[in-house]
Design an enzyme around this catalytic site. Structure first.
Site, PDB file in Angstrom:
ATOM      1  N   LYS A  78     -38.299 -29.091 -35.861  1.00  3.98           N
ATOM      2  CA  LYS A  78     -38.209 -27.911 -35.004  1.00  3.98           C
ATOM      3  C   LYS A  78     -39.036 -26.772 -35.598  1.00  3.98           C
ATOM      4  O   LYS A  78     -39.041 -26.571 -36.820  1.00  3.98           O
ATOM      5  CB  LYS A  78     -36.734 -27.501 -34.864  1.00  3.98           C
ATOM      6  CG  LYS A  78     -36.491 -26.345 -33.889  1.00  3.98           C
ATOM      7  CD  LYS A  78     -34.997 -26.057 -33.743  1.00  3.98           C
ATOM      8  CE  LYS A  78     -34.748 -24.911 -32.766  1.00  3.98           C
ATOM      9  NZ  LYS A  78     -33.309 -24.644 -32.554  1.00  3.98           N
TER      10      LYS A  78
ATOM     11  N   SER B  24     -27.100 -24.933 -29.692  1.00  8.39           N
ATOM     12  CA  SER B  24     -28.504 -25.333 -29.547  1.00  8.39           C
ATOM     13  C   SER B  24     -28.844 -26.721 -30.064  1.00  8.39           C
ATOM     14  O   SER B  24     -29.972 -27.163 -29.910  1.00  8.39           O
ATOM     15  CB  SER B  24     -29.412 -24.308 -30.234  1.00  8.39           C
ATOM     16  OG  SER B  24     -29.460 -23.112 -29.499  1.00  8.39           O
TER      17      SER B  24
ATOM     18  N   SER C 192     -31.485 -24.283 -27.741  1.00  8.99           N
ATOM     19  CA  SER C 192     -32.884 -23.987 -27.977  1.00  8.99           C
ATOM     20  C   SER C 192     -33.679 -25.166 -28.536  1.00  8.99           C
ATOM     21  O   SER C 192     -34.909 -25.133 -28.560  1.00  8.99           O
ATOM     22  CB  SER C 192     -32.982 -22.818 -28.970  1.00  8.99           C
ATOM     23  OG  SER C 192     -32.446 -23.179 -30.239  1.00  8.99           O
TER      24      SER C 192
END
Length: 493
Positions: free
Chosen positions: A79, A183, A159
């Site tokens: 990420k 998330s 997210s």
């Protein structure tokens, strides 16, 4: 090549150690898969093929020498919130344009120390603020799942949407992610993958771009429960550079899989039956209860009375911390700089151009609730609510409950650019209704795929555990996974 990318981490690790495949072959298969799919899914914002090949060759040498680490030769996606030395790290924000850190986050360093291979950086909501992966400066991530008979593009959740989409589409063997209010777990539920938010302090936050420091926690997204257990064991550690990381031994989470649930108590909180919840979510929840009961667990009703206050309290605490954390981005030392007539003008123009709409909204909310005259009315009250939420869980666990079962999300994945959600941010925030309590209390929570809705889209169940008892979550989630089976999207890209 697709047979290589369809291997789980556990399967790939076994084949690598048996020398049936090489790390370079496995890595090349993933690079080819990314080349074919990323133009359609936008899961990766930066692919690092040369670095991946070098890391894979080094892994093959260590395997040949009998020095393989726990994740030797396993290709992962990272990420864009995790600092990676010399590789683009922007939290998917325009304000960090061109930033390449000179340091490595503790979580990613742990993975490289165990032999993992980096394929690239994954798309995400800007500064991890979002529930759909539509706030990224690099554009929306497209969910690899589609509703039956439909070509509508769906969101992967947020997210950590890039992480979830890449894992679901077999563009990496597993991925790092972060969870501030859901998330990891919400995107996992939307994509038919497994995601665990560990206990606050289980993984170091050092080198991870901060959103809300008292809520942020790193964790993995994987194809199944076993892979999630393998990844978390490598990611977790105490870290002198993060004073909130906890000095506790990291268990062998994989060893917990297959253990009996007999004698366990699973709590079912009545407060999670929210108004307007679709019948298929309720049905899935009942099915999960039945599976755990069949496995020997005792099902007990519990009350978490302050649950209804969690979402409004979260959307005070998280923006308040974000408004402080994001004050450091000013265009002076790194990232975007927009020239102004003086330094204050430069700050204003840089931040106006660099931050996206949702990030600006949350900074303004945070600044407001921390301002004179509103601090006591909002921020202090929200922190008091947080204490009450934590106490609710403590009372349930002290009464003998071992884990709590809830839905993971109030719906399956929704459409990209949904006008109903775009016009009212509060409706988007409601996606976190089942997940934020876990962050507010600092507890571990895992989302595991449990079925498909009427449109053929994945739905997940959530298990919440005692502090630092991720082992119980893994063994319980494994029972649900064994009963429900695994879910893979039909390839359309």
């Amino acid at each position: 090549m697709s047979e290589l990318t369809s291997l789980t981490i556990a399967e790939a690790r076994r084949k690598l150690r048996a020398k049936e495949i090489t790390a370079l072959e496995l890595t090349e298969a993933y690079i080819s898969a990314i080349d074919a799919a990323n133009g359609h899914l936008n899961a990766y914002i930066k692919v690092t093929p040369d670095l991946a090949r070098l890391m894979a060759k080094n892994s093959d040498e260590r395997i040949a020498a009998g020095k393989a680490g726990d994740l030797e030769g396993i290709p992962l996606g990272i990420k864009d919130l995790f600092a990676t030395v010399g590789v683009h790290t922007q939290a998917c924000s325009h304000i960090l344009d061109g930033f390449e850190p000179r340091y490595e986050s503790t979580v990613t360093q742990n993975l490289w120390d165990d032999g993992a291979v980096m394929l690239g950086k994954l798309n995400m909501d800007e500064f991890a603020m979002g529930s759909s992966n539509e706030t990224s400066h690099y554009g929306a991530v497209i969910n690899p799942w589609r509703a039956a008979g439909s070509n509508q593009q769906l969101v992967p959740g947020g997210s950590s949407g890039g992480s979830a989409a890449a894992v679901a589409a077999h563009l990496c063997a597993g991925a790092t992610a972060t969870d501030t209010g859901g998330s990891i777990r919400q995107p996992a539920a939307f994509t038919g993958t497994v995601g665990i938010k560990p206990t606050y302090g289980r993984c170091s936050r050092w080198g991870t771009v901060a959103f809300a420091s008292s809520l942020d926690q790193a964790g993995p997204i994987a194809r199944d429960v076993r892979d999630a257990a393998i990844l978390l064991k490598s990611m977790a550690s105490v870290d002198a550079k993060d004073t909130t990381s906890v000095d506790l031994p990291v268990p062998d989470y994989e060893a917990a899989l297959g253990q009996s649930l007999k004698g366990m108590k699973i709590g079912i909180p009545s407060e999670y039956r929210v108004d307007g919840m679709p019948e298929e979510i309720e049905t899935l929840w009942r099915q999960g209860i039945a599976w755990l009961k069949d496995a020997g667990a005792e099902i007990v009703d519990i009350s978490l009375p302050h649950t209804k206050y969690a979402l409004p309290a979260y959307y005070i605490v998280a923006p308040a911390e974000a408004s402080s954390n994001l004050a450091r981005y000013d265009g002076v030392r790194y990232g975007l700089r927009v020239d102004g007539k003086d330094i204050v003008d430069m700050y204003e123009k840089t931040r106006a151009a660099g931050f996206g709409k949702e990030v600006k909204r949350r900074i303004m909310i945070g600044t407001y609730v921390l301002s004179a005259g509103y601090y006591d009315a909002y921020y202090i009250r929200a922190q008091k609510v947080r204490t009450l939420i934590k106490r609710d869980f403590e009372l349930a666990f002290n009464a003998g409950v071992d884990a709590i079962l809830t839905p993971a999300t109030p719906s399956s994945a929704f459409g990209v650019a949904d006008e109903n959600l775009a016009s009212d941010p509060v409706k988007m925030y409601l996606n976190d209704i089942f997940t934020v309590t876990v962050n507010m209390a600092g507890l571990p929570g895992i989302a595991v795929p449990a079925g498909l809705d009427q449109k053929g889209l994945p739905l997940g169940l959530q298990l919440i555990g005692k502090p630092f008892d991720e082992e119980t979550l893994f063994k319980t989630a494994h029972v649900i996974e064994q009963a429900a089976g695994r879910f893979t999207p039909a390839r359309w890209w």
